[in-house]
Design an enzyme around this catalytic site. Structure first.
Site, PDB file in Angstrom:
ATOM      1  CG  ASP A  38      -1.988  -0.879   0.958  1.00 39.21           C
ATOM      2  OD1 ASP A  38      -2.294  -1.449  -0.035  1.00 39.21           O
ATOM      3  OD2 ASP A  38      -2.592  -1.516   2.196  1.00 39.21           O
ATOM      4  CD  GLU A 113     -22.617  -2.762   1.559  1.00 39.90           C
ATOM      5  OE1 GLU A 113     -21.871  -3.547   1.158  1.00 39.90           O
ATOM      6  OE2 GLU A 113     -23.517  -2.035   0.750  1.00 39.90           O
ATOM      7  CE  LYS A 115     -11.940  -3.427   0.939  1.00 41.35           C
ATOM      8  NZ  LYS A 115     -11.035  -4.532   0.898  1.00 41.35           N
ATOM      9  CG  ASP A 117      -9.382 -10.292   4.471  1.00 43.75           C
ATOM     10  OD1 ASP A 117      -8.838 -10.109   3.398  1.00 43.75           O
ATOM     11  OD2 ASP A 117      -8.507 -10.752   5.437  1.00 43.75           O
ATOM     12  NE  ARG A 136     -11.072  -7.581  -8.568  1.00 40.90           N
ATOM     13  CZ  ARG A 136     -10.419  -6.923  -7.453  1.00 40.90           C
ATOM     14  NH1 ARG A 136     -10.915  -6.078  -6.767  1.00 40.90           N
ATOM     15  NH2 ARG A 136      -9.226  -7.037  -7.134  1.00 40.90           N
ATOM     16  CD  GLU A 170     -15.081  -9.587  -1.107  1.00 44.20           C
ATOM     17  OE1 GLU A 170     -15.482  -9.112  -2.038  1.00 44.20           O
ATOM     18  OE2 GLU A 170     -13.722  -9.521  -0.761  1.00 44.20           O
ATOM     19  CE1 TYR A 222     -19.468  -6.449  -3.332  1.00 46.41           C
ATOM     20  CE2 TYR A 222     -19.141  -8.019  -1.197  1.00 46.41           C
ATOM     21  CZ  TYR A 222     -18.595  -7.166  -2.585  1.00 46.41           C
ATOM     22  OH  TYR A 222     -17.372  -7.635  -3.096  1.00 46.41           O
ATOM     23  CE  LYS A 310      -8.423  -1.638   1.678  1.00 50.57           C
ATOM     24  NZ  LYS A 310      -7.147  -1.669   0.922  1.00 50.57           N
ATOM     25  CB  CYS A 404      14.747 -35.073  15.360  1.00 47.88           C
ATOM     26  SG  CYS A 404      13.233 -35.460  16.054  1.00 47.88           S
ATOM     27  CB  CYS A 407      14.826 -39.288  17.761  1.00 46.31           C
ATOM     28  SG  CYS A 407      14.878 -38.914  16.072  1.00 46.31           S
ATOM     29  CB  CYS A 422      12.320 -36.336  12.553  1.00 42.77           C
ATOM     30  SG  CYS A 422      12.699 -37.820  13.153  1.00 42.77           S
ATOM     31  CB  CYS A 427      10.926 -39.855  15.816  1.00 42.87           C
ATOM     32  SG  CYS A 427      11.107 -38.329  16.730  1.00 42.87           S
TER      33      CYS A 427
HETATM   34  N1  LIG Z   1       0.776  -7.742  -0.247  1.00 40.12           N
HETATM   35  C1  LIG Z   1       0.987  -7.769  -1.454  1.00 40.12           C
HETATM   36  O1  LIG Z   1       1.930  -8.144  -2.250  1.00 40.12           O
HETATM   37  C2  LIG Z   1      -0.371  -7.196  -2.285  1.00 40.12           C
HETATM   38  C3  LIG Z   1      -0.375  -7.132  -3.747  1.00 40.12           C
HETATM   39  C4  LIG Z   1      -1.556  -6.640  -4.274  1.00 40.12           C
HETATM   40  C5  LIG Z   1      -2.781  -6.080  -3.558  1.00 40.12           C
HETATM   41  N2  LIG Z   1      -2.506  -6.284  -2.182  1.00 40.12           N
HETATM   42  C6  LIG Z   1      -3.660  -5.826  -1.493  1.00 40.12           C
HETATM   43  O2  LIG Z   1      -4.813  -5.870  -1.868  1.00 40.12           O
HETATM   44  C7  LIG Z   1      -5.722  -4.815  -1.718  1.00 40.12           C
HETATM   45  C8  LIG Z   1      -5.865  -4.310  -3.140  1.00 40.12           C
HETATM   46  O3  LIG Z   1      -6.879  -5.246  -3.818  1.00 40.12           O
HETATM   47  P1  LIG Z   1      -8.176  -4.764  -4.274  1.00 40.12           P
HETATM   48  O4  LIG Z   1      -7.965  -3.912  -5.728  1.00 40.12           O
HETATM   49  O5  LIG Z   1      -8.820  -6.070  -4.779  1.00 40.12           O
HETATM   50  O6  LIG Z   1      -8.976  -3.947  -3.514  1.00 40.12           O
HETATM   51  P2  LIG Z   1      -9.461  -3.989  -1.936  1.00 40.12           P
HETATM   52  O7  LIG Z   1      -9.642  -5.311  -1.651  1.00 40.12           O
HETATM   53  O8  LIG Z   1      -8.898  -3.138  -1.140  1.00 40.12           O
HETATM   54  O9  LIG Z   1     -11.027  -3.591  -2.345  1.00 40.12           O
HETATM   55  C9  LIG Z   1     -11.927  -4.090  -3.203  1.00 40.12           C
HETATM   56  C10 LIG Z   1     -12.565  -5.057  -2.917  1.00 40.12           C
HETATM   57  O10 LIG Z   1     -13.340  -5.157  -1.783  1.00 40.12           O
HETATM   58  C11 LIG Z   1     -14.215  -6.398  -1.675  1.00 40.12           C
HETATM   59  N3  LIG Z   1     -15.276  -5.897  -0.905  1.00 40.12           N
HETATM   60  C12 LIG Z   1     -15.316  -6.452   0.586  1.00 40.12           C
HETATM   61  N4  LIG Z   1     -16.441  -6.210   1.094  1.00 40.12           N
HETATM   62  C13 LIG Z   1     -17.041  -5.293   0.017  1.00 40.12           C
HETATM   63  C14 LIG Z   1     -18.261  -4.665   0.210  1.00 40.12           C
HETATM   64  N5  LIG Z   1     -19.227  -4.582   1.446  1.00 40.12           N
HETATM   65  N6  LIG Z   1     -18.832  -3.949  -0.894  1.00 40.12           N
HETATM   66  C15 LIG Z   1     -17.796  -3.805  -1.760  1.00 40.12           C
HETATM   67  N7  LIG Z   1     -16.713  -4.521  -2.101  1.00 40.12           N
HETATM   68  C16 LIG Z   1     -16.185  -5.213  -1.013  1.00 40.12           C
HETATM   69  C17 LIG Z   1     -14.485  -6.623  -3.136  1.00 40.12           C
HETATM   70  O11 LIG Z   1     -14.048  -7.890  -3.567  1.00 40.12           O
HETATM   71  C18 LIG Z   1     -13.590  -5.367  -3.805  1.00 40.12           C
HETATM   72  O12 LIG Z   1     -13.331  -6.098  -5.104  1.00 40.12           O
HETATM   73  C19 LIG Z   1      -4.896  -3.673  -1.106  1.00 40.12           C
HETATM   74  O13 LIG Z   1      -5.192  -3.938   0.500  1.00 40.12           O
HETATM   75  C20 LIG Z   1      -3.300  -4.201  -1.086  1.00 40.12           C
HETATM   76  O14 LIG Z   1      -2.612  -4.323   0.055  1.00 40.12           O
HETATM   77  C21 LIG Z   1      -1.300  -6.717  -1.710  1.00 40.12           C
HETATM   78 ZN   LIG Z   2      12.858 -37.298  15.548  1.00 38.97          ZN
END
Ligand SMILES: NC(=O)c1ccc[n+]([C@@H]2O[C@H](COP(=O)([O-])OP(=O)(O)OC[C@H]3O[C@@H](n4cnc5c(N)ncnc54)[C@H](O)[C@@H]3O)[C@@H](O)[C@H]2O)c1
Ligand SMILES: [Zn+2]
Length: 669
Positions: A38, A113, A115, A117, A136, A170, A222, A310, A404, A407, A422, A427
């Site tokens: 990010d 709403e 968000k 994961d 997607r 989701e 949603y 976030k 180990c 053992c 191991c 063991c």
């Molecule tokens: N660590 C890494 O290497 C890496 C690489 C790429 C992306 N990322 C992470 O992924 C994220 C970006 O991904 P993104 O573009 O999918 O965006 P995002 O996950 O931040 O937000 C968009 C998504 O939120 C979801 N969502 C969940 N609840 C929802 C709701 N109530 N209404 C609408 N949408 C909802 C949907 O799937 C939507 O596509 C960032 O947080 C980033 O840190 C991390």
């Molecule tokens: Zn062992």
């Protein structure tokens, strides 16, 4: 900075982000923390705002997600599946909302709403029947994962109205399943998933839908890509309409008027976050009027009428005091960080798995470091990184053991595994773990035979494998610490009782790789005896509806081993039951049942069974059946001509099943 330097900086940053994205979306294995991604993403955004001429179409700001995986048909999203803009503070959020209000004076309300994961999916229905489900992908082209999505219980195959509709939402993995899956993967020497989103994505994009089925995914829908036929003109109305059509929706949404209410909503769910059964990474705020949403429109990547707030990463600092290595029953050796106890997201944490030696090397922590700790997927404590400025001078690098801890044999890396193992069959740690597993509740369920007793019996030389449990005698047991003749008697009785267990307990107790308690039950029901399973071929086993190739291969390999056959024969000679016993309902079956501890109401006419039969079946599976619907009701089962109870349940956003769904679930439980 010269133009060419700027260009170089821009393209390096862009390439770096694209590489991380590929690892994250395409391989489901991120190589850096989200906050690192990010921060760099923000940096790129700033560069682009200041130098719009630099922007190229391959910039991560110009597209969603990543390419599709080979092996799946491609689905073209006529209406693109977008991402969301995000903000990281209430201040930034207020700016977004104020701006929108200023530009669109018609705005009267917002829908808040959670968000979730997980990852976005799209479901297409024709005449009310599910015809296609997809990911997607890059927003325009996703993967066709229809068969995999069909294994998810919360996705209706048929809607309550015969309409054409495309619904989005989701797909997520509940916290508990995420924690269990990672534990399992750790034990099997596989890489763990960094977060529930990658876990859900990895589980959905499987070529074998039986694997998806075993991962316990769920959904919250949603959004509707095309809402011509819906009886609503608001986002909140759309959610209740989706509920009525048969979808699972997240019931926590609230319609609000202003920033004051939005902030209250944020505070409320920041507080309740730890109690939710699924992970959330923020709050989504959506302008509530659907017509106005269309008017406000979108950029190439995000809608302009919504924003994600976030949550700041919940992190605490603590000191790493030690790294302990434990040997599992299959020989996998796992490192655990032992830390000064700290309060983190609702619990006191003093241990965190370091998963495997690769992971440990990557984290490069040393005993004595101060480390940052967070909870992956809101549930698993995990070390994010050590703090270089707080590393004491002359702190020795940590050396990964080569022997180990139980053992002393040399540890090895088997092909393709991240784990150290191991491989000594004698063991002690592996043998005692095998016995512990064999005696555990979902296996032979031998009351009173805990790990401490097993360890003592083992150390005294009275136990050397699972079969030797059945040869223990009173004199031996009475030599144990604080073990009188009564305790000895009880334990002997418990061991003796376990001889008559139904086959699935023994099968699970054998500890065959990939064979969990649930699979053991399904397989036992099918094969009826260990003997017939032992002579089965891979195809015979995988012909069972929910049992995939991995499990089938593992079982066949197990029974090919002469040692395994010797053990089975010994069990038989010791009088252990090898057959499946029909329809026995015991405490652990109840415990693992979906219906256990649920408050359930029945309404309407059932056509395939009588009402009393349904009630007694539910009660036998641990449910409490009540007669009136309230907010404490977990599930309404609605037969034909359901009336006021159905209306009330809908108003309360309760889970509602029709009779067919109920019968499906009866067969599953
Ligand atoms: N660590 C890494 O290497 C890496 C690489 C790429 C992306 N990322 C992470 O992924 C994220 C970006 O991904 P993104 O573009 O999918 O965006 P995002 O996950 O931040 O937000 C968009 C998504 O939120 C979801 N969502 C969940 N609840 C929802 C709701 N109530 N209404 C609408 N949408 C909802 C949907 O799937 C939507 O596509 C960032 O947080 C980033 O840190 C991390
Ligand atoms: Zn062992």
């Amino acid at each position: 900075m010269s133009d060419s330097d700027l260009k170089k900086e821009y393209s390096e940053l862009k390439d770096q982000l694209n590489l991380w994205s590929r690892q994250y979306y395409y391989n489901d294995q991120p190589s850096v923390e989200d906050s690192v991604y990010d921060d760099n993403y923000r940096q790129l955004q700033i560069l682009e705002t200041q130098n719009p001429n630099l922007i190229t179409s391959d910039s991560p700001t110009q597209h969603v997600g990543s390419q599709t995986l080979p092996g799946f048909d491609k689905v073209h999203h006529e209406i693109p599946m977008l991402s969301l803009g995000d903000v990281f503070s209430k201040q930034e959020l207020a700016e977004f909302v104020n701006n929108l209000n200023k530009n669109y004076s018609q705005i009267t309300e917002y829908n808040c709403e959670l968000k979730i994961d997980g990852l976005a999916i799209s479901l297409r229905y024709q005449n009310g029947k599910l015809v296609q489900g997809s990911t997607r992908g890059n927003g325009t082209i996703g993967e066709d994962i229809t068969n995999n999505l069909k294994t998810i219980k919360s996705i209706p195959h048929k809607l309550t109205r015969p309409i054409n509709i495309e619904v989005r939402g989701e797909c997520y993995m509940p916290k508990e399943s995420f924690a269990k899956l990672n534990e399992q993967r750790e034990r099997d020497g596989e890489n763990v998933f960094a977060n529930p989103r990658n876990a859900a994505a990895g589980s959905l994009r499987q070529l074998d839908s039986k694997v998806t089925a075993s991962r316990n995914l769920s959904t919250f829908m949603y959004n509707v890509a095309n809402y011509d036929d819906l009886n609503t003109n608001t986002q909140s109305g759309l959610l209740s309409e989706l509920k009525y059509l048969g979808f699972n929706i997240n019931p926590t949404y609230e319609v609000v008027k202003n920033m004051y209410d939005i902030n209250n909503y944020i505070d409320k769910y920041t507080g309740q976050r730890d109690n939710l059964s699924y992970g959330i990474d923020g709050i989504v705020i959506k302008e509530n009027n659907l017509e106005l949403q269309k008017e406000i429109g979108a950029t190439v990547k995000v809608p302009k009428w919504a924003i994600a707030f976030k949550f700041p990463p919940e992190e605490v600092e603590t000191k790493l005091k030690n790294i302990e290595w434990t040997v599992g029953r299959t020989g996998v050796v796992t490192p655990t960080a032992i830390m000064d106890p700290v309060q983190l997201a609702g619990t006191i944490v003093s241990k965190a798995s370091l998963h495997n030696s690769d992971y440990l090397e990557e984290k490069a922590v040393r005993v004595g470091d101060t480390v940052k700790l967070h909870k992956a997927g809101d549930i698993i404590p995990e070390i994010s990184e050590y703090i270089p400025s707080k590393r004491p001078k002359n702190l020795e690098p940590y050396i990964i053991p080569s022997k180990c801890p139980s053992c002393g044999d040399e540890l090895v890396h088997l092909d393709g595994e991240v784990a150290l193992r191991c491989i000594n069959p004698k063991c002690p740690a592996q043998l005692t773990e095998q016995i512990n597993h064999f005696a555990s509740r979902n296996a032979m369920n031998i009351d009173g035979l805990g790990p401490k007793i097993v360890q003592q019996l083992f150390d005294k030389g009275f136990l050397d494998d699972t079969a030797s449990l059945y040869k223990l005698n009173r004199d031996e047991l009475e030599t144990l610490d604080k073990f009188g003749s009564k305790s000895a008697n009880n334990l002997l009785t418990a061991i003796d009782n376990s001889r008559s267990n139904s086959m699935e307990r023994l099968l699970f107790g054998l500890g065959i790789r990939h064979v969990g308690a649930k699979a053991a039950k399904i397989i036992s029901k099918h094969f009826k005896s260990i003997k017939s399973l032992a002579s089965a071929k891979i195809d015979d086993i995988s012909s069972i509806n929910t049992i995939g190739n991995t499990i089938s291969k593992s079982i066949v390999t197990y029974f090919k081993n002469p040692e395994a056959n010797k053990l089975i024969q010994e069990f038989e000679e010791l009088g252990i039951n090898m057959e499946y016993k029909e329809s026995q309902l015991n405490s652990s079956n109840i415990e693992s049942s979906f219906f256990n501890k649920k408050t359930i109401v029945l309404t309407g006419k059932l056509s395939q069974m009588s009402r009393p039969k349904a009630v007694s079946w539910l009660e036998n599976h641990g449910a409490k059946v009540t007669s009136s619907v309230s907010k404490n009701t977990d599930l309404l089962i609605a037969g034909k001509d359901a009336g006021s109870k159905m209306d009330k349940a809908q108003k309360l956003n309760l889970l509602i099943w029709d009779e067919n769904k109920f019968i499906d679930e009866m067969n599953n439980n």
